[in-house]
Enzyme design. Structure first.
Site, PDB file in Angstrom:
ATOM      1  N   TYR A  71     -10.741  -6.356  11.255  1.00 12.87           N
ATOM      2  CA  TYR A  71     -10.798  -7.410  10.100  1.00 12.87           C
ATOM      3  C   TYR A  71     -12.217  -7.474   9.673  1.00 12.87           C
ATOM      4  O   TYR A  71     -12.333  -7.656   8.443  1.00 12.87           O
ATOM      5  CB  TYR A  71      -9.878  -8.748  10.399  1.00 12.87           C
ATOM      6  CG  TYR A  71      -8.473  -8.462  10.251  1.00 12.87           C
ATOM      7  CD1 TYR A  71      -8.096  -8.688   9.029  1.00 12.87           C
ATOM      8  CD2 TYR A  71      -7.612  -8.007  11.033  1.00 12.87           C
ATOM      9  CE1 TYR A  71      -6.561  -8.245   8.703  1.00 12.87           C
ATOM     10  CE2 TYR A  71      -6.417  -7.801  10.766  1.00 12.87           C
ATOM     11  CZ  TYR A  71      -5.752  -7.979   9.575  1.00 12.87           C
ATOM     12  OH  TYR A  71      -4.326  -7.509   9.298  1.00 12.87           O
ATOM     13  N   ARG A  74     -12.789  -4.529   7.553  1.00 10.85           N
ATOM     14  CA  ARG A  74     -12.280  -4.589   6.302  1.00 10.85           C
ATOM     15  C   ARG A  74     -12.860  -5.628   5.354  1.00 10.85           C
ATOM     16  O   ARG A  74     -12.748  -5.678   4.012  1.00 10.85           O
ATOM     17  CB  ARG A  74     -10.692  -4.870   6.099  1.00 10.85           C
ATOM     18  CG  ARG A  74      -9.742  -3.617   6.810  1.00 10.85           C
ATOM     19  CD  ARG A  74      -8.303  -3.677   6.859  1.00 10.85           C
ATOM     20  NE  ARG A  74      -7.933  -3.883   5.585  1.00 10.85           N
ATOM     21  CZ  ARG A  74      -7.036  -4.637   5.292  1.00 10.85           C
ATOM     22  NH1 ARG A  74      -6.551  -5.626   6.376  1.00 10.85           N
ATOM     23  NH2 ARG A  74      -6.410  -4.694   4.153  1.00 10.85           N
ATOM     24  N   ASP A 108      -7.416 -10.136  -1.050  1.00  9.73           N
ATOM     25  CA  ASP A 108      -8.921  -9.757  -1.277  1.00  9.73           C
ATOM     26  C   ASP A 108      -9.415 -10.823  -1.993  1.00  9.73           C
ATOM     27  O   ASP A 108     -10.690 -10.624  -2.132  1.00  9.73           O
ATOM     28  CB  ASP A 108      -8.822  -8.189  -2.141  1.00  9.73           C
ATOM     29  CG  ASP A 108      -7.874  -8.241  -3.183  1.00  9.73           C
ATOM     30  OD1 ASP A 108      -7.871  -9.422  -4.224  1.00  9.73           O
ATOM     31  OD2 ASP A 108      -7.387  -7.198  -3.475  1.00  9.73           O
ATOM     32  N   HIS A 123      -0.108 -14.142   1.038  1.00 11.79           N
ATOM     33  CA  HIS A 123      -0.308 -13.491   2.181  1.00 11.79           C
ATOM     34  C   HIS A 123      -1.666 -13.859   2.754  1.00 11.79           C
ATOM     35  O   HIS A 123      -2.177 -13.196   3.665  1.00 11.79           O
ATOM     36  CB  HIS A 123      -0.323 -11.866   1.976  1.00 11.79           C
ATOM     37  CG  HIS A 123       1.067 -11.493   2.005  1.00 11.79           C
ATOM     38  ND1 HIS A 123       1.277 -10.060   1.575  1.00 11.79           N
ATOM     39  CD2 HIS A 123       2.278 -12.056   1.912  1.00 11.79           C
ATOM     40  CE1 HIS A 123       2.584  -9.833   1.548  1.00 11.79           C
ATOM     41  NE2 HIS A 123       3.333 -11.322   1.717  1.00 11.79           N
ATOM     42  N   SER A 196       5.095  -3.007  -5.202  1.00  9.86           N
ATOM     43  CA  SER A 196       6.262  -2.069  -4.958  1.00  9.86           C
ATOM     44  C   SER A 196       7.696  -2.986  -4.881  1.00  9.86           C
ATOM     45  O   SER A 196       8.670  -2.340  -5.207  1.00  9.86           O
ATOM     46  CB  SER A 196       6.093  -1.296  -3.910  1.00  9.86           C
ATOM     47  OG  SER A 196       5.949  -2.192  -2.754  1.00  9.86           O
ATOM     48  N   GLU A 222       4.366   3.265 -12.169  1.00  7.89           N
ATOM     49  CA  GLU A 222       5.957   3.941 -12.070  1.00  7.89           C
ATOM     50  C   GLU A 222       6.901   3.083 -11.707  1.00  7.89           C
ATOM     51  O   GLU A 222       6.701   2.033 -11.157  1.00  7.89           O
ATOM     52  CB  GLU A 222       5.806   4.970 -10.879  1.00  7.89           C
ATOM     53  CG  GLU A 222       5.765   4.515  -9.608  1.00  7.89           C
ATOM     54  CD  GLU A 222       5.141   5.424  -8.754  1.00  7.89           C
ATOM     55  OE1 GLU A 222       4.534   6.653  -8.886  1.00  7.89           O
ATOM     56  OE2 GLU A 222       5.426   5.050  -7.399  1.00  7.89           O
TER      57      GLU A 222
HETATM   58  P1  OAD Z   1       2.469  -1.543  -2.222  1.00 10.40           P
HETATM   59  O1  OAD Z   1       1.299  -0.615  -1.668  1.00 10.40           O
HETATM   60  O2  OAD Z   1       3.931  -1.559  -1.544  1.00 10.40           O
HETATM   61  O3  OAD Z   1       2.606  -1.142  -3.788  1.00 10.40           O
HETATM   62  C1  OAD Z   1       1.874  -0.902  -4.588  1.00 10.40           C
HETATM   63  C2  OAD Z   1       2.253  -0.866  -5.980  1.00 10.40           C
HETATM   64  O4  OAD Z   1       1.063  -0.789  -6.866  1.00 10.40           O
HETATM   65  C3  OAD Z   1       3.411   0.514  -6.242  1.00 10.40           C
HETATM   66  O5  OAD Z   1       4.416  -0.063  -6.950  1.00 10.40           O
HETATM   67  C4  OAD Z   1       2.353   1.452  -7.425  1.00 10.40           C
HETATM   68  O6  OAD Z   1       3.238   2.134  -7.953  1.00 10.40           O
HETATM   69  C5  OAD Z   1       1.703   0.206  -7.868  1.00 10.40           C
HETATM   70  N1  OAD Z   1       0.289   0.770  -8.500  1.00 10.40           N
HETATM   71  C6  OAD Z   1      -0.700   1.528  -7.831  1.00 10.40           C
HETATM   72  N2  OAD Z   1      -1.765   1.718  -8.574  1.00 10.40           N
HETATM   73  C7  OAD Z   1      -1.793   1.266  -9.760  1.00 10.40           C
HETATM   74  C8  OAD Z   1      -2.393   0.686 -11.015  1.00 10.40           C
HETATM   75  N3  OAD Z   1      -3.489   1.286 -10.820  1.00 10.40           N
HETATM   76  N4  OAD Z   1      -1.623   0.145 -11.863  1.00 10.40           N
HETATM   77  C9  OAD Z   1      -0.418  -0.505 -11.558  1.00 10.40           C
HETATM   78  N5  OAD Z   1       0.281  -0.302 -10.595  1.00 10.40           N
HETATM   79  C10 OAD Z   1      -0.157   0.421  -9.863  1.00 10.40           C
HETATM   80  O7  OAD Z   1       1.945  -3.067  -2.284  1.00 10.40           O
HETATM   81  P2  OAD Z   1       2.634  -4.484  -2.434  1.00 10.40           P
HETATM   82  O8  OAD Z   1       3.720  -4.281  -3.240  1.00 10.40           O
HETATM   83  O9  OAD Z   1       1.411  -5.327  -2.676  1.00 10.40           O
HETATM   84  O10 OAD Z   1       1.968  -6.941   3.263  1.00 10.40           O
HETATM   85  O11 OAD Z   1       3.024  -4.725  -1.068  1.00 10.40           O
HETATM   86  C11 OAD Z   1       3.221  -5.832  -0.499  1.00 10.40           C
HETATM   87  C12 OAD Z   1       2.892  -6.138   0.972  1.00 10.40           C
HETATM   88  O12 OAD Z   1       3.217  -4.911   1.735  1.00 10.40           O
HETATM   89  C13 OAD Z   1       1.385  -6.218   1.047  1.00 10.40           C
HETATM   90  O13 OAD Z   1       0.835  -7.279   0.854  1.00 10.40           O
HETATM   91  C14 OAD Z   1       1.222  -5.746   2.548  1.00 10.40           C
HETATM   92  C15 OAD Z   1       2.234  -4.830   2.703  1.00 10.40           C
HETATM   93  O14 OAD Z   1       2.781  -4.093   3.830  1.00 10.40           O
HETATM   94  C16 OAD Z   1       1.422  -7.351   4.329  1.00 10.40           C
HETATM   95  O15 OAD Z   1       0.336  -7.003   4.862  1.00 10.40           O
HETATM   96  C17 OAD Z   1       2.076  -8.359   5.094  1.00 10.40           C
END
Ligand code: OAD
Length: 255
Positions: A71, A74, A108, A123, A196, A222
């Site tokens: 950590y 990061r 972040d 989170h 996502s 997407e």
């Molecule tokens: P994900 O990494 O699962 O998903 C990222 C999303 O952002 C995807 O749907 C991509 O298509 C989209 N994406 C990527 N680049 C982009 C851009 N420039 N503009 C718009 N969209 C973009 O991340 P989260 O949904 O945040 O949990 O995942 C949630 C949690 O899952 C995280 O906080 C983490 C992870 O495991 C923990 O750490 C508990």
């Protein structure tokens, strides 16, 4: 890629009518700031570790020093990053609508750095640490003074300090989660950006908003799990789509 002007027009019109707006964000909004996802950061020295070792309570108890150092690494990466035009557009949007809350899954801190005022962090935040036992957020700690004896100790109870983030297998902070669902059910419009929608229970926020009558607009590169709950998808990078959307709203409000 150019954002569909008709979709922008409709979304901006909905924003102009909305009083209460919730913006729900995930890792995608920070992608253009160069923040590596958890898995992407597992490179170099860290490539042989897995999330079970580095981001679970069990992993921390097995090797607290290792997890602390991961950590710290990061935290340093994130400290060197800046908000991108997507974060700034959302901060600007906060000034244009009557009430706006950002609900984020990101740790972040970039929404606040960009100027968003009301931010709910589901989170946690990687720049903060808390006491392992008491859950108390600790402001006063220093990586360096504890070299050789990591993690540092809580000055109040002597227990170990840990990052103030939600690890796999841990519950989301109750108050923040309840507030996020309350706001989702009360808002007129939810903007879902760069998530996502795979991680529950937060992934249900857009459906909860829609069921309660809100319009739901998604911004993502997407389609994904959230898309069926959205009225429309603004397809593209949030750092490109959001400034266009907010500029269009500004002009609408001036007309
Ligand atoms: P994900 O990494 O699962 O998903 C990222 C999303 O952002 C995807 O749907 C991509 O298509 C989209 N994406 C990527 N680049 C982009 C851009 N420039 N503009 C718009 N969209 C973009 O991340 P989260 O949904 O945040 O949990 O995942 C949630 C949690 O899952 C995280 O906080 C983490 C992870 O495991 C923990 O750490 C508990």
């Amino acid at each position: 890629m150019e954002v569909d002007p008709e979709m922008i027009e409709r979304s901006a019109g909905w924003l102009a009518e909305a009083r209460k707006v919730v913006v729900f964000t995930g890792a995608g909004v920070s992608a253009e700031s160069g923040i590596p996802t958890f898995r992407d950061a597992l490179t170099g020295l860290w490539e042989n570790y897995d999330p079970q070792q580095l981001a679970t309570p069990e992993g921390f108890l097995a090797d607290p020093k290792l997890v602390w150092e991961w950590y710290a690494y990061r935290r340093k990466l994130i400290a060197e990053t800046q908000p991108n035009p997507g974060h700034f557009a959302l901060a600007e949007l906060g000034k244009l609508v009557w009430e706006l809350t950002v609900v984020t899954q990101n740790v972040d801190g970039l929404h606040r750095k960009a100027g968003s005022r009301k931010v709910i962090e589901l989170h946690g935040n990687i720049t903060r640490v808390k006491c392992w036992r008491g859950d108390t957020v600790v402001e006063d700690w220093d990586d360096r003074s504890w070299a050789g004896d990591l993690p540092p100790r809580c000055k109040l109870c002597g227990d170990m300090l840990r990052p103030d983030v939600v690890w796999f297998g841990e519950s989301l902070p109750e108050q923040e989660l309840a507030e996020a669902f309350r706001l989702a059910q009360e808002c007129d419009l939810m903007l879902v950006v760069g998530t996502s929608g795979l991680v529950q229970p937060s992934a249900s926020l857009p459906a909860a908003a829609r069921q309660a009558g809100a319009r739901v607009v998604e911004v993502n590169r997407e389609p994904g799990e959230i898309t069926p709950s959205a009225h429309l998808l603004l397809k593209g990078k949030s750092g490109e789509v959001l400034p266009v959307l907010v500029n269009r709203l500004k002009r609408l409000l001036e007309e």
